[in-house]
Design an enzyme around this catalytic site. Sequence first.
Site, PDB file in Angstrom:
ATOM      1  CE  LYS A 112      -4.278  -2.009   1.651  1.00  0.00           C
ATOM      2  NZ  LYS A 112      -3.926  -3.446   1.753  1.00  0.00           N
ATOM      3  CG  ASP A 113       4.384   1.729   2.416  1.00  0.00           C
ATOM      4  OD1 ASP A 113       3.632   2.431   3.116  1.00  0.00           O
ATOM      5  OD2 ASP A 113       5.147   0.872   2.905  1.00  0.00           O
TER       6      ASP A 113
END
Length: 469
Positions: A112-113
């Site tokens: 998700k980064d």
Amino acid sequence: MRYISTRGQAPALNFEDVLLAGLASDGGLYVPENLPRFTQEEIASWAGLPYHELAFRVMRPFVAGSIADADFKRILEDTYGVFAHSAIAPLRQLNGNEWVLELFHGPTLAFKDFALQLLGRLLDHVLAKRNERVVIMGATSGDTGSAAIEGCKACDNVDIFIMHPHNRVSEVQRRQMTTILGENIHNIAIEGNFDDCQEMVKASFADQGFLKGTRLVAVNSINWARIMAQIVYYFYAALQLGAPARSIAFSVPTGNFGDIFAGYLARNMGLPVSQLIVATNRNDILHRFMSGNSYAKDTLHPTLSPSMDIMVSSNFERLLFDLHGRNGAAIAGLMDTFKRGGGFSVDEDRWSEARKLFDSLAVDDEQTCETIAAVFAETGEVLDPHTAIGVRAGRECRRSLSTPMVVLGTAHPVKFPEAVEKAGIAKAIELPAHLADLFVREERYSVLANDLKAVQAFVAEHGNRGKPL
Ligand SMILES: *Cc1c(COP(=O)(O)O)cnc(C)c1O
């Protein structure tokens, strides 16, 4: 680039407005009006580019008209400069023609980064230009919250409030959120469960009076910019394995259908993707659709792969829109049926169309642990439970042994020690260097009752860098 809603009623928006919009006003999700398509020669010419330069070429058409090239380049260099591995998304070979694309070298150790580091920077850029501030509210059971907070911590124009269920997230996950200190960061532990947190976010979006005119922004996986950012690593992995001269298959640990939908878009933009495997845990609504043409809600089953514990897959609507010839009224009808508690099937030819590209498998906890143990025995690699589900599905569903199979490695195993332990792996997994002192860092969070009014009062009280709105 203009964006249209999957339900056909909301106004078309440009990229800047889509970034701030979240759900469309008709309840639908925004998608590009026309997807860019690259030629094979163009794609071939990108081989060997550093990640941020490839990202610029892949995403440029999506932001055209809203963000200047020079700004976008700088933002991308910044975004991927914070990753701890110089390849950003390294490929690790497991077997002859089987690879894990390691997407867990960002600040919070999960894929998700890739999107949220970019989203935070894009928001700040656009808001500075407009001289506007916003409030972000989100609910998390783990990965999204920490990635969103990390992505927004340097944003001058954003205050972020993330709710997690008090005492119901793992210590690593809690600390990844609560040790990021900043005037604009607000962690709230709710005395309730994840659904309670989620409901309060929904209610706050529905009635925003408590914000005194400040705009509320969503960072959940329906945000278009998140999908957009995830398209890039499909190109990155495929180019390294011989695309576009060669086709590539991907197996994707799936919950809300955001990550795998990005792979579908990469294919439609010209990347030769021959197969996409939807890998789910016991929460298998997507597997039931892909294998039996039935999209119907089931109860929630907590598993060892909690980031895929979902009952509905919000981004699936974006695929349905394409399968129905982009007919918004048809999608509004299906979603209405679904909302009223009904499951649905799609016409046989539409379903067959999806099955040309997609396969699926649901993997239970026991099989997940088996796979972690098996891969450890074969290679010495310790997989996190989500990635293990991807490997299992890749092995069971692959159509061709001569086509490279890339499994998206969505999280670092250190985040999910319970599964690794249950798999019987005695080897201790270390936190990466940048998180080595996580357990001794100062934590900051507020515990609030499971009460909407109390939460909204808290946001109003602290929504302007710790001061009242
Ligand atoms: C969010 C997440 C997923 C699921 O991704 P979707 O885009 O929701 O399908 C899988 N694995 C991990 C580790 C995650 O954090």
